[in-house]
Design an enzyme around this catalytic site. Sequence first.
Site, PDB file in Angstrom:
ATOM      1  N   ASP A 145       0.813  -1.206   0.000  1.00 29.04           N
ATOM      2  CA  ASP A 145       0.000   0.000   0.000  1.00 29.04           C
ATOM      3  C   ASP A 145       0.858   1.273   0.000  1.00 29.04           C
ATOM      4  O   ASP A 145       0.757   2.102   0.913  1.00 29.04           O
ATOM      5  CB  ASP A 145      -0.927   0.022   1.228  1.00 29.04           C
ATOM      6  CG  ASP A 145      -1.848  -1.182   1.251  1.00 29.04           C
ATOM      7  OD1 ASP A 145      -2.176  -1.711   0.180  1.00 29.04           O
ATOM      8  OD2 ASP A 145      -2.240  -1.605   2.365  1.00 29.04           O
ATOM      9  N   GLU A 163     -11.164  -2.150  -1.677  1.00 28.10           N
ATOM     10  CA  GLU A 163     -10.464  -1.321  -0.689  1.00 28.10           C
ATOM     11  C   GLU A 163      -9.400  -0.479  -1.365  1.00 28.10           C
ATOM     12  O   GLU A 163      -9.265  -0.490  -2.585  1.00 28.10           O
ATOM     13  CB  GLU A 163      -9.847  -2.205   0.403  1.00 28.10           C
ATOM     14  CG  GLU A 163      -8.904  -3.274  -0.116  1.00 28.10           C
ATOM     15  CD  GLU A 163      -8.385  -4.199   0.987  1.00 28.10           C
ATOM     16  OE1 GLU A 163      -8.701  -3.997   2.167  1.00 28.10           O
ATOM     17  OE2 GLU A 163      -7.631  -5.131   0.653  1.00 28.10           O
TER      18      GLU A 163
END
Length: 366
Positions: free
Chosen positions: A49, A244
Amino acid sequence: MAVLVVLLLLFTLALSARIRPSYNGTFREEVPVAAGFPPPHVTDLRIHDPSIIRVGGTFYSYSVGPRMVIHQAPSLDGPWTQTGSVLSADSIIPKGDRKAPWAPNTIQIGDTFYCYYAVSNAGCRDSAIGLATSPSPGPGGWTDHGLLIQSGYGEGAERFPLDQSNTIDPNIFLDFDGTVYMIYGSFWTGIWSIALHSDLMSISTTTDGALDATHLAAEPGVIFRARKNANSICGDVTGAHPVEGAFLTYHAPYYYLWFSWGRCCEFKNEQMRNSGKEYRIRVGRSASARGPFVDKQGQDLVDGGGETVYGSNGEVFAPGGQGILTDELGDILYYHYLNTSISYDFWEARLGYNRLEYVDGWPVAV
Ligand SMILES: *[C@@H]1O[C@H](CO)[C@@H](O)[C@H](O)[C@H]1NC(C)=O
Ligand SMILES: *[C@@H]1O[C@H](CO)[C@@H](O)[C@H](O)[C@H]1NC(C)=O
């Protein structure tokens, strides 16, 4: 003629594979990612991420790890060096993984750097989004301001839509009219945006305390079964709805909502690797930051729509956790991915990137 027949057949197959999503516990069919994505620019940065900004001639990367790790490099290609962490102590938010907050998103506004981060526990939505600020992008100068919003337990978590979402994966977007949006969400009802005050440090609410919220994307279908003993806080009783890591951008004349679809991690066994449900990077576009965002077929992202811009190819597996950087040559899509020749292990994910071209207003990785 044969080509036409094949095309028709493919079209029919594509239509039948596109089962309408629902929250009724029905599994959604999902075809594995199509081939044809270009290889990534490969880097030496181990990361999940990534959030990357450029300040002068230096690239700064922020990611999960003890107190959120900062890496620096003279170019996106590297070499990347770990220079320290964002926080100098554990997060002051008393929940979740405060020692190693997740998925930070760092932006620069004027002379201040804002790092939004999440604390949570895997598979649970007892989570919170917090904020740290600093006058400089590197380690050393950060002040932890703590809680902005939370879901699960705690003050304010009963408010809509915090009562049905997971407050992780923050992303901040400043609209042209001055509105500041915080995009967030993971699994459950998917991706939401809420308006912040212009100080970027507090939530905008109406007089009765309601949040200025918009639903942006969701996966209504069940993609894989929730864990055993699922309840409304840890594990989703309706099954897993894996969207997400959203990221909002603007490329005239559209707003683009990027998100990761599918399973991010846990590829220990063959079944998990070959399910065709691993992470991929999807996008939808809209004329407004508040949506509705749609894919090429016009399907709303809230109904399970989304164009896959980048997915597994060659040695690349499960790319996601993406962000966009813009330089004088245009937009760059960066993400983490697993290299099938190296390992499927969580900590072996690497930073990769591709430049984007826009064809008829739809981004294509090149
Ligand atoms: C659940 O939704 C699917 C897809 O919309 C539909 O085909 C199916 O009949 C529904 N099942 C039930 C039990 O409602
Ligand atoms: C995967 O790893 C191999 C071995 O280190 C390397 O040669 C190759 O370039 C890597 N590919 C990608 C896409 O990272």
